[in-house]
Design a protein around this motif. Structure first.
Motif: not given
Ligand code: FES
Ligand code: FES
Length: 160
Positions: A73-99
């Protein structure tokens, strides 16, 4: 023995070659995103990609990934910390609770979408079935994966 982890070649100490990949990632490399949920191949919390294939790091020895590319998972975001689209989608769709399941779930989804860029909801449900989530009820996770699918294959979404 060399393993490429998130694009960086890592030399393996010979005494670690027989260790579980999960232990090596977490304890030797300090990559603690992959979680130890059960340690016996039943929960998917330790899922990483090995040459783009979702793999249970608790059930894989370091020696089995010699010369291969491991993504955590540490390799999924860009060097500048921009989330990968699949990570962003998890955040935007509330797909994370305890994580706790999330790193493994994201890698499972990423590996699946790389091979299946326009999946049905049923195919998504089946693909993530090795990964357990005790919080979300799975619907939001499936929503997130469906929402991220237009970004696959990567060139279509202009993101690798
Ligand atoms: S920790 Fe590997 S499957 Fe549960
Ligand atoms: S978000 Fe808690 S286990 Fe999935």
């Amino acid at each position: 023995m060399i393993v490429a982890v998130n694009g960086v070649e890592r030399a393996v100490d010979p005494k670690d070659e027989g260790a579980p990949l999960l232990e090596w990632l977490r304890e030797r490399l300090g990559l603690t995103g992959a979680k130890n949920g059960c340690g016996i191949g039943r929960c998917g919390a330790c899922t990483v990609l090995v040459d783009d294939k979702p793999t249970l790091a608790c059930r894989t020895k370091v020696s089995e990934v010699a010369g291969k590319a491991v993504k955590t998972i540490e390799g999924m975001e860009d060097a500048d910390g921009t989330l990968h689209p699949i990570q962003r989608a998890f955040v935007e769709h509330g797909a994370i609770q305890c994580g706790f399941c999330t790193p493994g779930m994201v890698l499972r989804a990423h590996g699946f979408l790389l091979k299946n860029p326009a999946p049905s909801r049923e195919a998504i449900r089946k693909a993530i079935s090795p990964n357990l989530c005790r919080c979300t009820g799975y619907q939001q996770i499936i929503d997130a994966i469906e929402a991220a699918s237009p970004f696959y294959p990567p060139e279509r979404g202009k993101r690798d």
